[in-house]
Enzyme design. Structure first.
Site, short mmCIF file in Angstrom:
data_model
loop_
_atom_site.label_atom_id
_atom_site.label_comp_id
_atom_site.label_asym_id
_atom_site.label_seq_id
_atom_site.Cartn_x
_atom_site.Cartn_y
_atom_site.Cartn_z
N CYS A 58 0.94 -1.22 -0.14
CA CYS A 58 -0.03 0.07 -0.12
C CYS A 58 0.91 1.20 -0.10
O CYS A 58 1.15 2.05 1.04
CB CYS A 58 -0.72 0.00 1.36
SG CYS A 58 -1.87 -1.32 1.42
N ALA A 59 1.30 1.62 -0.93
CA ALA A 59 2.67 2.46 -1.37
C ALA A 59 2.25 3.75 -1.11
O ALA A 59 3.13 4.75 -0.99
CB ALA A 59 3.59 2.00 -2.27
N GLY A 60 1.31 4.29 -1.85
CA GLY A 60 0.97 5.80 -2.02
C GLY A 60 0.87 6.43 -0.72
O GLY A 60 0.18 6.07 0.06
N GLY B 95 6.26 7.68 0.85
CA GLY B 95 7.34 8.13 1.93
C GLY B 95 8.08 6.73 2.41
O GLY B 95 9.28 6.81 2.25
N ASP C 197 -4.26 -3.86 -6.83
CA ASP C 197 -4.96 -4.06 -5.78
C ASP C 197 -4.27 -5.01 -4.90
O ASP C 197 -3.84 -6.30 -5.20
CB ASP C 197 -6.41 -4.75 -6.08
CG ASP C 197 -7.26 -5.07 -4.97
OD1 ASP C 197 -6.73 -4.97 -3.67
OD2 ASP C 197 -8.35 -5.30 -4.92
N ASP D 279 1.36 -1.42 4.88
CA ASP D 279 1.13 -0.15 5.36
C ASP D 279 -0.28 0.27 5.11
O ASP D 279 -0.71 0.74 4.41
CB ASP D 279 2.05 1.00 4.97
CG ASP D 279 1.88 2.22 5.68
OD1 ASP D 279 1.46 2.05 7.02
OD2 ASP D 279 2.17 3.10 5.29
N CYS E 71 -1.46 3.70 10.90
CA CYS E 71 -1.19 4.88 11.73
C CYS E 71 -2.16 5.16 12.62
O CYS E 71 -2.97 6.24 12.34
CB CYS E 71 -0.64 5.98 10.81
SG CYS E 71 -1.96 6.56 9.67
C1 LIG Z 1 -1.90 4.32 4.83
S1 LIG Z 1 -1.58 4.72 3.24
C2 LIG Z 1 0.04 4.02 2.81
C3 LIG Z 1 1.22 5.50 3.05
C4 LIG Z 1 2.46 4.81 2.38
N1 LIG Z 1 2.90 3.64 2.65
C5 LIG Z 1 3.38 6.03 2.77
O1 LIG Z 1 4.58 5.87 3.50
O2 LIG Z 1 3.52 7.01 1.87
C6 LIG Z 1 -2.53 3.26 2.88
C7 LIG Z 1 -2.57 3.20 1.20
O3 LIG Z 1 -3.18 2.27 0.71
C8 LIG Z 1 -3.89 2.49 -0.54
N2 LIG Z 1 -4.89 0.99 -0.73
C9 LIG Z 1 -6.35 1.24 -0.14
N3 LIG Z 1 -6.73 -0.16 -0.61
C10 LIG Z 1 -5.65 -0.58 -1.25
C11 LIG Z 1 -5.54 -1.98 -1.79
N4 LIG Z 1 -6.67 -2.97 -1.99
N5 LIG Z 1 -4.36 -2.29 -2.61
C12 LIG Z 1 -3.13 -1.47 -2.41
N6 LIG Z 1 -3.37 -0.18 -2.11
C13 LIG Z 1 -4.56 0.17 -1.35
C14 LIG Z 1 -4.47 3.69 -0.35
O4 LIG Z 1 -4.69 4.37 -1.54
C15 LIG Z 1 -3.37 4.26 0.51
O5 LIG Z 1 -2.56 5.10 -0.76
#
Ligand SMILES: C[S@@+](CC[C@H](N)C(=O)[O-])C[C@H]1O[C@@H](n2cnc3c(N)ncnc32)[C@H](O)[C@@H]1O
Length: 465
Positions: free
Chosen positions: A278-280, A283, A329, A346, A399
């Site tokens: 879950c990279a977006g 950071g 996903d 994450d 978090c």
């Molecule tokens: C807590 S944030 C991650 C923050 C990131 N690791 C960082 O340090 O910048 C969770 C992320 O999971 C993504 N997300 C939600 N559901 C997901 C899924 N089924 N598969 C992959 N990513 C997902 C969201 O869009 C969001 O960007």
């Protein structure tokens, strides 16, 4: 505090000449975007400041108006309910924003009452509600914050959650969840300290991405727990050359510790492919990728939302190595099972551990969100355990300290998976034990970090292997 800037716009409203202060006008624009478009105040703020050409003290004023109004909304609504002759649910949302903005100036800033009231009435001018705003704010101005709290907060002895919710401006259900989470960490009596910490803007922390920057080249003081971090006293981090060049980034110390905990956990055998599910916005990916690059490994980063995957790519641009970013996903990662050595999950969460930075999150979430979120968190963790190789590691992080997102996800995974083992994590940080033995929970009021939760799993090696 400057009342009205040089280029204040004058316009006729309600038959009188009113002067709209650009700083307050900008603050209303941000509050509107937060309310109508679910925007994040910290992302909209710089855009609006730029558009209005506001810098220096004026920019500081807008930031205080916006963040204070959003943070203290729970307290202000309790006061406004006592001062309004109609229920707040029947007040037009845009007018309620103005009332909260005026109340913040009256109860928390040193703005003289006549200026706080008249500038807010001017903002309401075109809506024909100036009289109502004027009357309500005049009533608010009759007492100071402490006197209002004595009147509107229910007695602590009878209703501790509701009392703390009004005094520290959190939804009641959030207070109850944080109290439960603290009790599981042996700190039930620390609730007020935690809620107060949520309302204090944190220092900006930077990370020197290993191999790309040294922390000694960054301004600020070294952070106590992450050896790559510094905490700034103030200023715009975007003007730090290493940040502008992508060799360093803005990152909470707790988030740095999450990436470090995965990278530094002992692993036997192959260690060439790391996955951040879950990279977006990226950071932790950037820190993981720079650590991986230094060890001859590569990072695969997946993110479900396309625009957030783009942000991950941007964050990784300066990091050497053949790292890959995919829009995918994470519950069905497009990877061959057993091909990955270390995985970070994450997970998307309520974000109730990062309220210092995201003041609006507390008003957006509902207790009803917890069920679906913890189900998704479990599915993401399960998929990560499927994709990691036998012997490989999966770090689950949120978090949020809310037990449904921490204790529940980990305990259910431990019960359901007979092919994975919880590995005790010890970051060497005092008072950081999590709600399940071997897990870690950080706290803003104890550690000065966001309330990150960490649990490390190892995929078992089949006994026949
Ligand atoms: C807590 S944030 C991650 C923050 C990131 N690791 C960082 O340090 O910048 C969770 C992320 O999971 C993504 N997300 C939600 N559901 C997901 C899924 N089924 N598969 C992959 N990513 C997902 C969201 O869009 C969001 O960007």
């Amino acid at each position: 505090m400057r009342q009205g800037a040089q280029d204040a716009r004058a316009h006729r409203a309600s038959g009188r000449l009113s002067v709209v202060d650009p700083a307050r006008e900008a603050a209303v624009e941000v509050l509107t975007a937060v309310r109508e478009a679910d925007a994040y105040a910290n992302l909209v703020l710089p855009v609006v400041l730029r558009r209005h050409g506001l810098t220096g003290r004026d920019a500081g004023l807008v930031t205080e108006l916006v963040s204070g109004t959003i943070r203290r909304r729970g307290t202000y609504d309790a006061v406004l309910a006592a001062c309004s002759d109609r229920p707040l649910e029947r007040v037009e949302p845009a007018v309620l924003d103005l009332l909260r903005l005026g109340t913040h100036q009256l109860l928390a800033m040193r703005v003289p009452p006549h200026a706080a009231i008249s500038t807010t009435v001017d903002l309401a001018g075109g809506r024909g509600t100036g009289g109502f705003v004027n009357a309500v704010l005049r009533r608010v101005s009759e007492r100071d914050r402490e006197a209002w709290l004595r009147q509107v907060a229910p007695p602590r002895a009878q209703a501790s959650d509701r009392h703390d919710a009004v005094v520290h401006s959190h939804p009641v259900w959030v207070v109850a969840e944080l109290r439960r989470a603290l009790a599981a960490a042996g700190g039930a009596e620390e609730v007020e300290a935690l809620l107060a910490a949520d309302n204090a803007p944190p220092r900006v922390t930077l990370v020197a991405r290993p191999g790309l920057a040294e922390r000694t080249e960054l301004p600020g003081e070294p952070t106590p727990f992450s050896r790559y971090g510094v905490a700034l006293e103030g200023g715009d981090p975007g003007t730090v050359p290493a940040v502008a060049e992508g060799r360093a980034g803005v990152q909470d110390e707790g988030s740095q510790l999450v990436a470090l905990a995965l990278a530094e956990a002992a692993l036997e055998g192959r260690d060439g492919t790391w996955l951040d599910v879950c990279a977006g916005p990226g950071g932790k990916s950037a820190l993981l990728a720079s650590l991986a690059a230094g060890r001859g490994a590569r990072l695969i980063a997946t993110e479900r939302q396309h625009h957030r995957a783009r942000l991950v790519r941007r964050n990784l641009a300066a990091v050497p190595g053949d790292h890959v970013v995919l829009t995918a996903d994470g519950t069905r990662p497009p990877l061959v099972g057993g091909g990955v050595d270390r995985v970070l999950v994450d997970a998307p969460c309520t974000g109730l551990g990062a309220l210092r930075r995201r003041p609006e999150a507390r008003w957006r979430r509902e207790r009803g969100d917890l069920k679906a979120l913890s189900r998704l968190q479990e599915r993401l963790l399960a998929a990560a355990l499927d994709v990691v190789r036998p012997g490989g590691l999966v770090l689950y992080a949120t978090c949020s300290p809310v037990l449904a997102e921490t204790e529940r996800v980990v305990s259910r995974t431990v019960r359901r998976r007979d092919d994975a083992t919880l590995v005790p994590l010890d970051l060497g940080i005092a008072a950081s034990a999590g709600p399940v033995p071997g897990t870690v929970q950080l706290w803003p009021h104890r550690h000065g970090t966001d309330a990150m939760f960490l649990a490390l799993f190892r995929r078992d090696v089949p006994s026949s292997a």
